[in-house]
Design an enzyme around this catalytic site. Structure first.
Site, mmCIF file in Angstrom:
data_model
loop_
_atom_site.group_PDB
_atom_site.id
_atom_site.type_symbol
_atom_site.label_atom_id
_atom_site.label_comp_id
_atom_site.label_asym_id
_atom_site.label_seq_id
_atom_site.Cartn_x
_atom_site.Cartn_y
_atom_site.Cartn_z
ATOM 1 N N GLU A 98 0.836 -1.211 0.000
ATOM 2 C CA GLU A 98 0.000 0.000 0.000
ATOM 3 C C GLU A 98 0.869 1.259 0.000
ATOM 4 O O GLU A 98 0.493 2.276 -0.580
ATOM 5 C CB GLU A 98 -0.960 -0.040 1.196
ATOM 6 C CG GLU A 98 -2.084 -1.042 0.953
ATOM 7 C CD GLU A 98 -2.633 -1.714 2.206
ATOM 8 O OE1 GLU A 98 -2.401 -1.207 3.323
ATOM 9 O OE2 GLU A 98 -3.286 -2.765 2.060
ATOM 10 N N GLU A 168 4.028 -10.951 0.357
ATOM 11 C CA GLU A 168 2.606 -10.626 0.281
ATOM 12 C C GLU A 168 2.208 -10.441 -1.175
ATOM 13 O O GLU A 168 2.385 -9.340 -1.732
ATOM 14 C CB GLU A 168 2.326 -9.324 1.039
ATOM 15 C CG GLU A 168 2.682 -9.394 2.509
ATOM 16 C CD GLU A 168 1.917 -8.362 3.313
ATOM 17 O OE1 GLU A 168 1.142 -8.772 4.186
ATOM 18 O OE2 GLU A 168 2.053 -7.164 3.055
ATOM 19 N N GLY A 174 -6.132 -8.084 1.240
ATOM 20 C CA GLY A 174 -7.443 -7.473 1.449
ATOM 21 C C GLY A 174 -8.491 -7.884 0.427
ATOM 22 O O GLY A 174 -9.548 -7.277 0.335
HETATM 23 P P1 PGA Z 1 -4.867 -8.664 4.727
HETATM 24 O O1 PGA Z 1 -3.606 -7.657 4.727
HETATM 25 O O2 PGA Z 1 -4.546 -9.731 5.741
HETATM 26 O O3 PGA Z 1 -6.035 -7.809 5.124
HETATM 27 O O4 PGA Z 1 -4.963 -9.223 3.343
HETATM 28 C C1 PGA Z 1 -2.306 -8.142 4.836
HETATM 29 C C2 PGA Z 1 -1.349 -6.983 4.798
HETATM 30 O O5 PGA Z 1 -1.617 -6.030 4.059
HETATM 31 O O6 PGA Z 1 -0.298 -6.979 5.475
#
Ligand code: PGA
Length: 251
Positions: A98, A168, A174
């Protein structure tokens, strides 16, 4: 080292954050925690109350979600690694997707931040991951390694053992879409081998992140090269976070 980190992102008031922390601490007996290193990463403004509320509790470390590479100065709106350390924060999440997506952080920015974090004795939790197009194109292993290689460039094997890597896949963050245990294992094993071959580092924790929750974590945590999780959504629900610590301890 097994590690479970909760990334609270931009959520909760001071009071809600304190309540969440209280519920987590209450649920995490030494027996539940076992040999899992548990980390929570609240928003900046909540850090002091979470750090000091935990004064007596050796089980839980506290991370920031970002930090600036410069020592200090005219960087409006930023927080330096020295300030985080001064606030007795233990770790810092760096290069989260992000941050890259919404704030334009590059691999080189992440590299500068990793160095600054290590200089101030913060454990960097370095995030890497591919977008869906890279996975579909079949270049995801090389692409993610290129991100990580740049982020860690110039570090010695010794300082690397103080870092944690979070894989990730961006298509899983998300979204409710989770990598299969085999997909996670493939990437983790590849990154581990590359880290060893390139930096001589063979004891780094590599955790998985992306829609990880109690209903899907068991199989992911059971993979030999998955050392734990970086948890977003499920870390905001104390019972889910506690259940994840339990699952990782048993893995
Ligand atoms: P999430 O986020 O578990 O909501 O997918 C993981 C993260 O962004 O570290």
């Amino acid at each position: 080292m097994k590690l479970l980190a909760g990334n609270w992102k931009m959520n909760n008031s001071l009071e809600e954050g304190a309540d969440l922390m209280e519920a987590i601490v209450e649920g995490l007996s030494a027996q539940v925690v076992g040999d899992v290193r548990v980390v929570v990463a609240p928003p900046f403004l909540q850090l002091p109350q979470i750090v000091h509320g935990l004064w007596e509790n050796a089980h839980i470390a506290v991370a920031a979600q970002n930090g600036h590479a410069a020592e200090g100065g005219a960087y409006t709106g930023e927080v330096s690694m020295a300030m985080l350390r001064d606030a007795e924060v233990d770790a810092v999440i760096l290069g989260h997707s992000e941050r890259r997506q919404f704030f334009g952080e590059t691999d080189q920015d992440v590299a500068d931040k990793v160095k600054a974090a290590l200089k101030h004795q913060l454990i960097p939790i370095v995030c890497v991951g591919e977008v869906l197009a890279q996975r579909q194109a079949g270049t995801y292993l090389e692409d993610v390694w290129a991100q990580l290689h740049t982020a860690l460039n110039g570090l010695s094997g010794d300082s690397l053992s103080d870092c944690v890597i979070a894989y990730e896949p961006i298509w899983a963050i998300g979204t409710g879409e989770v990598a299969t245990p085999a997909q996670a294992q493939e990437m983790h094993a590849y990154l581990r081998a590359q880290l060893k071959a390139t930096f001589g580092a063979d004891d780094m924790s590599i955790v998985y992140g992306g829609s990880c929750k109690p209903s899907n974590a068991e199989e992911i945590f059971a993979q030999p090269d998955v050392d734990g999780g970086l948890i977003g959504g499920a870390s905001l629900v104390a019972d889910d976070f506690i259940a994840l610590v339990k699952l990782l301890n048993q893995a």
